[in-house]
Design a protein around this motif. Structure first.
Motif, PDB file in Angstrom:
ATOM      1  N   PHE A 149      -0.280 -16.820 -20.352  1.00 43.80           N
ATOM      2  CA  PHE A 149       0.638 -16.627 -19.244  1.00 43.80           C
ATOM      3  C   PHE A 149       0.863 -15.123 -19.097  1.00 43.80           C
ATOM      4  O   PHE A 149       1.358 -14.473 -20.020  1.00 43.80           O
ATOM      5  CB  PHE A 149       1.952 -17.360 -19.490  1.00 43.80           C
ATOM      6  N   ALA A 150       0.459 -14.566 -17.960  1.00 41.56           N
ATOM      7  CA  ALA A 150       0.436 -13.119 -17.772  1.00 41.56           C
ATOM      8  C   ALA A 150       1.532 -12.662 -16.820  1.00 41.56           C
ATOM      9  O   ALA A 150       1.616 -13.114 -15.677  1.00 41.56           O
ATOM     10  CB  ALA A 150      -0.921 -12.694 -17.234  1.00 41.56           C
ATOM     11  N   GLY A 151       2.371 -11.763 -17.286  1.00 39.87           N
ATOM     12  CA  GLY A 151       3.430 -11.186 -16.479  1.00 39.87           C
ATOM     13  C   GLY A 151       4.784 -11.386 -17.143  1.00 39.87           C
ATOM     14  O   GLY A 151       4.923 -12.225 -18.033  1.00 39.87           O
ATOM     15  N   PRO A 152       5.754 -10.601 -16.746  1.00 37.35           N
ATOM     16  CA  PRO A 152       5.703  -9.584 -15.695  1.00 37.35           C
ATOM     17  C   PRO A 152       5.013  -8.292 -16.154  1.00 37.35           C
ATOM     18  O   PRO A 152       4.941  -8.014 -17.341  1.00 37.35           O
ATOM     19  CB  PRO A 152       7.183  -9.325 -15.388  1.00 37.35           C
ATOM     20  N   THR A 153       4.534  -7.535 -15.170  1.00 39.51           N
ATOM     21  CA  THR A 153       3.801  -6.308 -15.466  1.00 39.51           C
ATOM     22  C   THR A 153       4.709  -5.244 -16.077  1.00 39.51           C
ATOM     23  O   THR A 153       4.359  -4.609 -17.066  1.00 39.51           O
ATOM     24  CB  THR A 153       3.165  -5.759 -14.175  1.00 39.51           C
ATOM     25  N   GLU A 154       5.861  -5.047 -15.484  1.00 42.53           N
ATOM     26  CA  GLU A 154       6.782  -4.005 -15.972  1.00 42.53           C
ATOM     27  C   GLU A 154       7.686  -4.568 -17.066  1.00 42.53           C
ATOM     28  O   GLU A 154       8.915  -4.461 -17.006  1.00 42.53           O
ATOM     29  CB  GLU A 154       7.608  -3.447 -14.807  1.00 42.53           C
ATOM     30  N   GLY A 155       7.069  -5.169 -18.090  1.00 44.77           N
ATOM     31  CA  GLY A 155       7.852  -5.813 -19.135  1.00 44.77           C
ATOM     32  C   GLY A 155       8.787  -4.873 -19.857  1.00 44.77           C
ATOM     33  O   GLY A 155       9.950  -5.196 -20.120  1.00 44.77           O
ATOM     34  N   THR A 156       8.308  -3.673 -20.185  1.00 45.41           N
ATOM     35  CA  THR A 156       9.124  -2.743 -20.950  1.00 45.41           C
ATOM     36  C   THR A 156      10.332  -2.279 -20.142  1.00 45.41           C
ATOM     37  O   THR A 156      11.468  -2.280 -20.635  1.00 45.41           O
ATOM     38  CB  THR A 156       8.287  -1.534 -21.393  1.00 45.41           C
ATOM     39  N   ALA A 157      10.104  -1.881 -18.894  1.00 43.21           N
ATOM     40  CA  ALA A 157      11.218  -1.455 -18.042  1.00 43.21           C
ATOM     41  C   ALA A 157      12.201  -2.599 -17.838  1.00 43.21           C
ATOM     42  O   ALA A 157      13.423  -2.393 -17.828  1.00 43.21           O
ATOM     43  CB  ALA A 157      10.694  -0.952 -16.701  1.00 43.21           C
ATOM     44  N   LEU A 158      11.690  -3.810 -17.688  1.00 40.08           N
ATOM     45  CA  LEU A 158      12.568  -4.973 -17.516  1.00 40.08           C
ATOM     46  C   LEU A 158      13.449  -5.184 -18.738  1.00 40.08           C
ATOM     47  O   LEU A 158      14.655  -5.428 -18.615  1.00 40.08           O
ATOM     48  CB  LEU A 158      11.732  -6.226 -17.262  1.00 40.08           C
ATOM     49  N   GLY A 159      12.849  -5.117 -19.920  1.00 40.63           N
ATOM     50  CA  GLY A 159      13.639  -5.289 -21.135  1.00 40.63           C
ATOM     51  C   GLY A 159      14.718  -4.228 -21.263  1.00 40.63           C
ATOM     52  O   GLY A 159      15.847  -4.510 -21.685  1.00 40.63           O
ATOM     53  N   ASN A 160      14.375  -2.998 -20.891  1.00 45.27           N
ATOM     54  CA  ASN A 160      15.329  -1.901 -20.877  1.00 45.27           C
ATOM     55  C   ASN A 160      16.484  -2.245 -19.928  1.00 45.27           C
ATOM     56  O   ASN A 160      17.669  -2.159 -20.298  1.00 45.27           O
ATOM     57  CB  ASN A 160      14.587  -0.641 -20.412  1.00 45.27           C
ATOM     58  N   LEU A 161      16.146  -2.675 -18.721  1.00 46.04           N
ATOM     59  CA  LEU A 161      17.171  -3.006 -17.728  1.00 46.04           C
ATOM     60  C   LEU A 161      18.007  -4.213 -18.140  1.00 46.04           C
ATOM     61  O   LEU A 161      19.211  -4.270 -17.880  1.00 46.04           O
ATOM     62  CB  LEU A 161      16.501  -3.277 -16.376  1.00 46.04           C
ATOM     63  N   MET A 162      17.378  -5.183 -18.796  1.00 46.97           N
ATOM     64  CA  MET A 162      18.106  -6.393 -19.210  1.00 46.97           C
ATOM     65  C   MET A 162      19.271  -6.062 -20.132  1.00 46.97           C
ATOM     66  O   MET A 162      20.364  -6.636 -20.017  1.00 46.97           O
ATOM     67  CB  MET A 162      17.142  -7.380 -19.864  1.00 46.97           C
ATOM     68  N   VAL A 163      19.059  -5.126 -21.067  1.00 49.49           N
ATOM     69  CA  VAL A 163      20.149  -4.736 -21.969  1.00 49.49           C
ATOM     70  C   VAL A 163      21.291  -4.110 -21.174  1.00 49.49           C
ATOM     71  O   VAL A 163      22.479  -4.406 -21.407  1.00 49.49           O
ATOM     72  CB  VAL A 163      19.637  -3.758 -23.046  1.00 49.49           C
ATOM     73  N   GLN A 164      20.945  -3.251 -20.217  1.00 53.63           N
ATOM     74  CA  GLN A 164      21.981  -2.640 -19.386  1.00 53.63           C
ATOM     75  C   GLN A 164      22.721  -3.696 -18.563  1.00 53.63           C
ATOM     76  O   GLN A 164      23.952  -3.644 -18.418  1.00 53.63           O
ATOM     77  CB  GLN A 164      21.349  -1.613 -18.445  1.00 53.63           C
ATOM     78  N   SER A 178      12.249 -14.529 -10.916  1.00 48.98           N
ATOM     79  CA  SER A 178      12.116 -13.269 -10.191  1.00 48.98           C
ATOM     80  C   SER A 178      10.692 -12.758 -10.054  1.00 48.98           C
ATOM     81  O   SER A 178      10.402 -11.982  -9.130  1.00 48.98           O
ATOM     82  CB  SER A 178      12.955 -12.191 -10.896  1.00 48.98           C
ATOM     83  N   PHE A 179       9.797 -13.172 -10.953  1.00 53.26           N
ATOM     84  CA  PHE A 179       8.472 -12.562 -10.983  1.00 53.26           C
ATOM     85  C   PHE A 179       7.371 -13.620 -11.096  1.00 53.26           C
ATOM     86  O   PHE A 179       7.582 -14.683 -11.674  1.00 53.26           O
ATOM     87  CB  PHE A 179       8.369 -11.572 -12.152  1.00 53.26           C
ATOM     88  N   THR A 180       6.220 -13.291 -10.554  1.00 49.46           N
ATOM     89  CA  THR A 180       5.069 -14.185 -10.604  1.00 49.46           C
ATOM     90  C   THR A 180       4.435 -14.132 -11.989  1.00 49.46           C
ATOM     91  O   THR A 180       4.138 -13.050 -12.510  1.00 49.46           O
ATOM     92  CB  THR A 180       4.027 -13.802  -9.559  1.00 49.46           C
ATOM     93  N   ILE A 181       4.244 -15.298 -12.589  1.00 49.13           N
ATOM     94  CA  ILE A 181       3.574 -15.406 -13.885  1.00 49.13           C
ATOM     95  C   ILE A 181       2.249 -16.140 -13.651  1.00 49.13           C
ATOM     96  O   ILE A 181       2.238 -17.268 -13.166  1.00 49.13           O
ATOM     97  CB  ILE A 181       4.431 -16.175 -14.913  1.00 49.13           C
ATOM     98  N   LEU A 182       1.135 -15.486 -13.970  1.00 46.57           N
ATOM     99  CA  LEU A 182      -0.183 -16.070 -13.754  1.00 46.57           C
ATOM    100  C   LEU A 182      -0.666 -16.754 -15.025  1.00 46.57           C
ATOM    101  O   LEU A 182      -0.347 -16.320 -16.125  1.00 46.57           O
ATOM    102  CB  LEU A 182      -1.181 -14.983 -13.322  1.00 46.57           C
ATOM    103  N   GLU A 183      -1.461 -17.802 -14.861  1.00 47.48           N
ATOM    104  CA  GLU A 183      -1.930 -18.577 -16.002  1.00 47.48           C
ATOM    105  C   GLU A 183      -3.451 -18.567 -16.090  1.00 47.48           C
ATOM    106  O   GLU A 183      -4.146 -18.711 -15.084  1.00 47.48           O
ATOM    107  CB  GLU A 183      -1.434 -20.030 -15.877  1.00 47.48           C
ATOM    108  N   CYS A 184      -3.945 -18.364 -17.288  1.00 51.56           N
ATOM    109  CA  CYS A 184      -5.386 -18.485 -17.574  1.00 51.56           C
ATOM    110  C   CYS A 184      -5.553 -19.559 -18.645  1.00 51.56           C
ATOM    111  O   CYS A 184      -4.937 -19.472 -19.712  1.00 51.56           O
ATOM    112  CB  CYS A 184      -5.954 -17.169 -18.105  1.00 51.56           C
ATOM    113  N   ASN A 185      -6.401 -20.525 -18.378  1.00 44.59           N
ATOM    114  CA  ASN A 185      -6.673 -21.570 -19.357  1.00 44.59           C
ATOM    115  C   ASN A 185      -8.024 -21.365 -20.006  1.00 44.59           C
ATOM    116  O   ASN A 185      -8.950 -20.811 -19.389  1.00 44.59           O
ATOM    117  CB  ASN A 185      -6.606 -22.950 -18.702  1.00 44.59           C
TER     118      ASN A 185
END
Length: 472
Positions: free
Chosen positions: A428-443, A463-470
């Motif tokens: 399951f791929a996404g979100p792309t800006e994972g690091t920035a999101l985690g930073n914002l989540m704490v705030q 909020s974000f599209t999660i793509l799937e590869c099987n």
């Protein structure tokens, strides 16, 4: 005006300022500034352009204001292990040497009689990497003992950037935990290790946790950027932030933060510091709310970034990532493979030549084209992901049923598919800006936008599209 928050997310090759907002439980991101991060050679070492980083952090704040945003809080995250020493006046001492520098090559062996790695791992739970902070400090002590003698403060890179914004010094937990100087159980500086190594205890300050209010912008910064806001500590280690943004479906998910480095692992309630864990070189890094990020460091997209940079220097134009992926697909049957964990790939003068040499040394097919070099890297990454998951299952006694990839590498669907095929697990791929999101989540949690981490993670799925590869 809608309440907004700002994440300053700085990786080993680039940084970006991202505004985050929440409306009806749905998060939105707006990038307002991006800059390149680079290494420079100085006094015989590879160093960070720290003043350039400071200036870019401030310019990004100004860019946010110029774009019409006035963030309530700002948080900074960066890579781990690197640090600066400051004197009693708060002035940096020496150069900000980077982890890719070779000064620590022999330090583990030199320290073994004083502090055997078995003891270091049992106390801190931090895997062996030649560039760990503990080795960097001992290498500095050997080369420039006068610098340690003159030091009053030890700040890791995000700690220093926060200091330059606010004038307040603090050591943040998730980044401090990567030094191999913090006890896995105590969650504080380990005095026995520090004393054994002859390091000055006074330079290590009180450890603060994510969510802590650090202070407001200094007058000089405030006047330049055009507004004031509160600086809050996120998980300042970028992987610590990225793991927060994984929208895992259950507790059987493997997390993979895919960027310059690939960090593959899980969240645990307790550290695992067994001899088997040490042998497998898994690490127990501190996380948000004292979770443990039990993971393995894998070289990651650094190899691809280096190939791209090198090709650009040869031709005058850097190929795009889609062009490099297409070249690999054309060579998809090529069977070259290397060990991405080999230190030879940390900072080679030519990544392309190093990949070819490693294939030759290992008795594997030697790539001749750009596509074959790229396919070799993809083969190697997907193989190392598969091997790490097997080790992870053995060490935790759990069976994992999916892989959740966040970060820039989640956009590479070719690598995602190869990973699914190699591991025989859905990706399951996404979100792309994972690091920035985690930073914002704490705030945002601190501000009351979300009740807790589970609430914030639920918002990511909306909020974000999660793509799937099987697996195929």
């Amino acid at each position: 005006m809608q309440t907004c928050y700002l994440a300053v997310d700085i990786g080993a090759s680039s940084g970006r300022h991202i505004i985050g907002t929440v409306e009806h439980g749905v998060m939105a991101l707006h990038e307002v500034y991006r800059f390149e991060n680079r290494l420079i050679e100085k006094n015989g070492h590879l160093c960070w352009d720290m003043e350039g980083l400071v200036q870019n952090v401030i310019e990004g704040l100004k860019a946010a204001h110029d774009a019409g945003y006035t963030p309530t809080t700002v948080g900074i995250d960066t890579w781990a292990v690197d640090f600066l020493l400051l004197d009693a006046d708060g002035t940096p001492i020496g150069d900000p040497v980077a982890y890719r520098d070779g000064r620590t090559a022999a330090m583990r062996e030199e320290l073994e009689p004083i502090l055997p790695f078995t003891k270091l791992y049992a106390r801190t739970g931090i895997q062996y990497q030649s560039f760990n902070t503990v080795y960097q400090l001992c290498a500095l002590k050997k080369e420039h003992p006068e610098q340690l003698a003159a030091a009053d403060h030890f700040l890791m890179v995000p700690d220093y950037l926060n200091y330059r914004l606010t004038g307040v010094m603090a050591n943040e937990y998730t980044n401090a935990s990567t030094t191999a100087l913090v006890g896995a159980i105590s969650k504080d500086w380990d005095d026995e290790i520090i004393n054994r190594l002859g390091l000055p205890r006074k330079i290590f300050g009180r450890i603060s946790t994510p969510g802590t209010k650090l202070g407001n912008l200094s007058s000089a910064v405030k006047d330049y950027v055009g507004f004031d806001c509160t600086v809050v500590l996120p998980a300042t280690h970028d992987t610590g932030s990225a793991f927060l943004a994984v929208p895992a479906r259950d507790d059987k998910a493997v997390y993979l933060s895919s960027g310059t480095w690939s960090l593959l692992g899980v969240e645990n309630k307790d550290p695992i510091t067994t001899p088997a864990s040490m042998q497998a070189n898994f690490t127990n890094e501190g996380g948000y709310e004292y979770r443990y990020r039990y993971l393995k460091n894998i070289m990651g997209l650094w190899m691809i970034q280096s190939v791209r940079r090198e090709l650009g220097e040869q031709t005058g134009t850097r190929p795009s990532f889609p062009e490099l992926i297409a070249a690999a697909q054309e060579a998809s049957s090529f069977a070259g493979i290397v060990s991405t964990g080999d230190d030879r790939f940390l900072a080679p003068k030519s990544m392309i030549k190093e990949v070819k040499a490693a294939c030759k040394d290992g008795g594997k097919p030697v790539p001749a084209t750009t596509g074959e070099v790229m396919q070799t890297i993809y083969n190697s990454l997907s193989h190392d992901y598969q091997a790490a998951i097997q080790e992870l299952q053995s060490l935790t006694g759990k069976e994992y049923t999916s892989i959740n990839i966040v970060g820039g590498g989640s956009q590479d669907m070719y690598l995602n598919q190869m990973t699914a095929n190699a591991t025989q697990l859905p990706v399951f791929a996404g979100p792309t800006e994972g690091t920035a999101l985690g930073n914002l989540m704490v705030q945002m949690i601190r501000a009351g936008e979300f009740k807790d981490l589970a609430d914030a993670r639920a918002s990511i799925k909306k909020s974000f599209t999660i793509l799937e590869c099987n697996p195929q």
